[in-house]
Write a protein that holds these residues in place. Structure first.
Motif, PDB file in Angstrom:
ATOM      1  N   UNK A   6       0.848  -1.179   0.000  1.00 47.78           N
ATOM      2  CA  UNK A   6       0.000   0.000   0.000  1.00 47.78           C
ATOM      3  C   UNK A   6       0.887   1.233   0.000  1.00 47.78           C
ATOM      4  N   UNK A   7       0.270   2.396  -0.241  1.00 46.14           N
ATOM      5  CA  UNK A   7       0.972   3.664  -0.143  1.00 46.14           C
ATOM      6  C   UNK A   7       0.315   4.478   0.960  1.00 46.14           C
ATOM      7  N   UNK A   8       1.155   4.993   1.869  1.00 48.80           N
ATOM      8  CA  UNK A   8       0.667   5.794   2.987  1.00 48.80           C
ATOM      9  C   UNK A   8       1.125   7.236   2.771  1.00 48.80           C
ATOM     10  N   UNK A   9       0.205   8.187   2.917  1.00 52.27           N
ATOM     11  CA  UNK A   9       0.588   9.590   2.771  1.00 52.27           C
ATOM     12  C   UNK A   9       0.607  10.265   4.135  1.00 52.27           C
ATOM     13  N   UNK A  10       1.475  11.271   4.253  1.00 53.06           N
ATOM     14  CA  UNK A  10       1.545  12.075   5.468  1.00 53.06           C
ATOM     15  C   UNK A  10       2.688  11.745   6.402  1.00 53.06           C
ATOM     16  N   UNK A  11       3.446  10.687   6.118  1.00 54.03           N
ATOM     17  CA  UNK A  11       4.564  10.331   6.990  1.00 54.03           C
ATOM     18  C   UNK A  11       5.766  11.221   6.684  1.00 54.03           C
ATOM     19  N   UNK A  12       6.408  11.735   7.746  1.00 56.31           N
ATOM     20  CA  UNK A  12       7.542  12.633   7.541  1.00 56.31           C
ATOM     21  C   UNK A  12       8.791  12.255   8.325  1.00 56.31           C
ATOM     22  N   UNK A  13       8.687  11.280   9.255  1.00 52.73           N
ATOM     23  CA  UNK A  13       9.844  10.976  10.095  1.00 52.73           C
ATOM     24  C   UNK A  13       9.786   9.543  10.614  1.00 52.73           C
ATOM     25  N   UNK A  19       4.729   4.592  14.322  1.00 54.52           N
ATOM     26  CA  UNK A  19       3.295   4.628  14.622  1.00 54.52           C
ATOM     27  C   UNK A  19       2.513   3.742  13.663  1.00 54.52           C
ATOM     28  N   UNK A  20       2.811   3.834  12.370  1.00 53.08           N
ATOM     29  CA  UNK A  20       2.119   3.022  11.371  1.00 53.08           C
ATOM     30  C   UNK A  20       2.452   1.538  11.593  1.00 53.08           C
ATOM     31  N   UNK A  21       3.723   1.241  11.836  1.00 55.48           N
ATOM     32  CA  UNK A  21       4.139  -0.146  12.069  1.00 55.48           C
ATOM     33  C   UNK A  21       3.402  -0.738  13.262  1.00 55.48           C
ATOM     34  N   UNK A  22       3.342   0.017  14.358  1.00 59.57           N
ATOM     35  CA  UNK A  22       2.689  -0.471  15.574  1.00 59.57           C
ATOM     36  C   UNK A  22       1.212  -0.770  15.347  1.00 59.57           C
ATOM     37  N   UNK A  23       0.501   0.139  14.700  1.00 57.13           N
ATOM     38  CA  UNK A  23      -0.935  -0.036  14.486  1.00 57.13           C
ATOM     39  C   UNK A  23      -1.235  -1.178  13.514  1.00 57.13           C
ATOM     40  N   UNK A  24      -0.494  -1.255  12.413  1.00 53.49           N
ATOM     41  CA  UNK A  24      -0.769  -2.287  11.409  1.00 53.49           C
ATOM     42  C   UNK A  24      -0.370  -3.666  11.936  1.00 53.49           C
ATOM     43  N   UNK A  60      -5.199   4.890   9.705  1.00 52.93           N
ATOM     44  CA  UNK A  60      -5.961   6.050  10.157  1.00 52.93           C
ATOM     45  C   UNK A  60      -5.769   6.267  11.662  1.00 52.93           C
ATOM     46  N   UNK A  61      -5.791   5.189  12.423  1.00 50.36           N
ATOM     47  CA  UNK A  61      -5.589   5.257  13.861  1.00 50.36           C
ATOM     48  C   UNK A  61      -4.207   5.829  14.200  1.00 50.36           C
ATOM     49  N   UNK A  62      -3.231   5.542  13.347  1.00 51.17           N
ATOM     50  CA  UNK A  62      -1.880   6.060  13.542  1.00 51.17           C
ATOM     51  C   UNK A  62      -1.779   7.537  13.163  1.00 51.17           C
ATOM     52  N   UNK A  63      -2.818   8.047  12.476  1.00 54.29           N
ATOM     53  CA  UNK A  63      -2.841   9.465  12.121  1.00 54.29           C
ATOM     54  C   UNK A  63      -2.447   9.762  10.686  1.00 54.29           C
ATOM     55  N   UNK A  64      -2.464   8.752   9.829  1.00 60.17           N
ATOM     56  CA  UNK A  64      -2.052   8.933   8.440  1.00 60.17           C
ATOM     57  C   UNK A  64      -3.129   8.401   7.509  1.00 60.17           C
ATOM     58  N   UNK A  65      -2.905   8.536   6.215  1.00 59.82           N
ATOM     59  CA  UNK A  65      -3.911   8.134   5.247  1.00 59.82           C
ATOM     60  C   UNK A  65      -3.375   7.064   4.312  1.00 59.82           C
ATOM     61  N   UNK A  66      -4.164   6.007   4.128  1.00 60.69           N
ATOM     62  CA  UNK A  66      -3.822   4.985   3.157  1.00 60.69           C
ATOM     63  C   UNK A  66      -4.240   5.531   1.792  1.00 60.69           C
ATOM     64  N   UNK A  67      -3.245   5.834   0.958  1.00 62.57           N
ATOM     65  CA  UNK A  67      -3.528   6.476  -0.321  1.00 62.57           C
ATOM     66  C   UNK A  67      -3.931   5.466  -1.394  1.00 62.57           C
TER      67      UNK A  67
END
Length: 70
Positions: A6-13, A19-24, A60-67
């Motif tokens: 998948x592609x995730x948008x909004x990650x910068x660091x 955060x994404x790894x933990x939630x998924x 989404x729970x991690x605060x980002x968007x699955x593009x």
């Protein structure tokens, strides 16, 4: 074993990646998660196909968007 990308948008660091790894990783059936910050690529490995809506909700729970799928 199933792999989906998948592609995730909004990650910068690195914190974003964590955060994404933990939630998924918490999604039932997921056995491995790899997040590439530079490309935004999220690779999810699981024993059986995982519903995209579950991955989307986790991102989404991690605060980002699955593009979308990569």
């Amino acid at each position: 074993m199933t792999t989906a990308m998948y592609t995730v948008s909004g990650m910068t660091c690195g914190h974003c990646v964590s955060a994404v790894t933990e939630e998924v990783t918490a999604v039932p059936g997921v056995t491995d998660v790899d997040v590439d910050l530079a490309s935004g690529r999220l690779t999810v490995t699981s024993d059986a196909p995982v519903d995209e809506s579950a991955v989307r909700a986790a991102v989404d729970e991690a605060g980002y968007e699955l593009a979308g799928t990569a």
